[in-house]
Design a protein around this motif. Structure first.
Motif, mmCIF file in Angstrom:
data_model
loop_
_atom_site.group_PDB
_atom_site.id
_atom_site.type_symbol
_atom_site.label_atom_id
_atom_site.label_comp_id
_atom_site.label_asym_id
_atom_site.label_seq_id
_atom_site.Cartn_x
_atom_site.Cartn_y
_atom_site.Cartn_z
ATOM 1 N N GLN A 56 0.836 -1.204 0.000
ATOM 2 C CA GLN A 56 0.000 0.000 0.000
ATOM 3 C C GLN A 56 0.872 1.255 0.000
ATOM 4 N N GLU A 57 1.932 1.232 0.807
ATOM 5 C CA GLU A 57 2.844 2.372 0.879
ATOM 6 C C GLU A 57 3.520 2.606 -0.465
ATOM 7 N N ASP A 58 3.987 1.526 -1.096
ATOM 8 C CA ASP A 58 4.663 1.636 -2.391
ATOM 9 C C ASP A 58 3.725 2.211 -3.451
ATOM 10 N N ASN A 59 2.490 1.743 -3.468
ATOM 11 C CA ASN A 59 1.517 2.247 -4.443
ATOM 12 C C ASN A 59 1.221 3.725 -4.217
ATOM 13 N N ALA A 60 1.152 4.122 -2.934
ATOM 14 C CA ALA A 60 0.902 5.526 -2.610
ATOM 15 C C ALA A 60 2.057 6.401 -3.086
ATOM 16 N N LYS A 61 3.284 5.938 -2.887
ATOM 17 C CA LYS A 61 4.461 6.693 -3.326
ATOM 18 C C LYS A 61 4.470 6.865 -4.842
ATOM 19 N N GLN A 77 2.002 7.034 -6.768
ATOM 20 C CA GLN A 77 0.955 7.973 -7.165
ATOM 21 C C GLN A 77 1.184 9.376 -6.598
ATOM 22 N N LEU A 116 1.166 10.199 -3.491
ATOM 23 C CA LEU A 116 0.291 10.450 -2.352
ATOM 24 C C LEU A 116 1.084 10.416 -1.051
ATOM 25 N N GLU A 117 0.484 10.982 -0.008
ATOM 26 C CA GLU A 117 1.129 10.962 1.303
ATOM 27 C C GLU A 117 1.111 9.536 1.852
ATOM 28 N N VAL A 118 2.257 9.109 2.382
ATOM 29 C CA VAL A 118 2.386 7.752 2.891
ATOM 30 C C VAL A 118 2.229 7.749 4.409
ATOM 31 N N ASN A 119 1.263 6.996 4.884
ATOM 32 C CA ASN A 119 1.047 6.857 6.325
ATOM 33 C C ASN A 119 1.308 5.407 6.720
#
Length: 223
Positions: free
Chosen positions: A41-46, A48, A50-53
């Motif tokens: 999930q973190e990798d996909n957010a990065k 895109q 997006l902010e990584v939480n």
């Protein structure tokens, strides 16, 4: 390592680290799957932007709280069965917290991908979790206890009522005093490398390195 440090004459007491870590791995398996899920999930957010939480439920501290054994818990009987049960209790508590916060996580895809691509199975997770957790929080606590048991077993076999028995007992104690298991463990790293061949991921790592070198040489030759 335990035998090198204690030279048991006959193994009355026995503790198999391989069996223990297979049981340890099976117990933490689902938490490992959750770790992979949240990392993806973190990798996909990065990707895109997006902010990584990061998921605080599986932070480094929370993982140590769950995966690490405590001195007061150590019971070597039945190959550490009670230790595994205590670990399972902590794992179940963490799983419950994750499931309460994230109700619809499907781990089947993660599980299948890990098996197909990396041959990661419930019994071999100890190859893939953080080495510092495994060494500092498990091995370093268990090994002295196992060695102590082996040494006590050997010492009890000497006849303290005879001079010959006393002499052998003193010789053995002098021998074991001069052995430092941590040094032996570090000095034996070359033999440990042989066991890496048992890790399914090693062949893939070798293939990746070979492919990288081939690509590097192609680029170098073009220049």
């Amino acid at each position: 390592m335990a035998k090198k440090c204690s030279l048991p004459l006959q193994e009355i007491f026995s503790f198999c680290f391989i069996e223990f870590f297979e049981a340890y791995s099976k117990t933490i398996y689902e938490i490992f799957l959750y770790i992979i899920f949240f990392r993806k999930q973190e990798d996909n957010a990065k990707k895109q932007g997006l902010e990584v939480n990061s998921e605080i439920l599986i932070s480094k501290k929370s993982l140590k709280d769950v995966f690490c054994i405590k001195q007061s818990e150590i019971d070597l009987s039945n190959n550490g069965k009670n230790l595994i049960q205590l670990l399972e209790d902590r794992v179940n508590q963490l799983k419950l917290k994750i499931e309460e916060k994230h109700e619809n996580i499907d781990l089947k895809v993660i599980k299948n991908d890990l098996i197909e691509e990396f041959e990661v199975k419930p019994e071999n997770i100890y190859w893939y979790i953080k080495g510092h957790i495994l060494y500092d929080c498990v091995v370093k606590l268990l090994l002295p206890k196992v060695i102590g048991k082996h040494q006590k077993e050997r010492e009890d076999r000497y006849d303290k009522n005879s001079q010959q028995g006393k002499n052998k007992f003193n010789q053995y104690q002098n021998y074991t005093k001069g052995i430092d298991w941590e040094t032996l463990l570090k000095d034996g790293h070359n033999s440990c490398l042989l066991y890496l061949e048992l890790c399914p991921l090693m062949e893939k790592i070798k293939q990746d390195i070979d492919r990288y070198l081939q690509e590097f040489n192609l680029i170098k030759n073009k220049d």
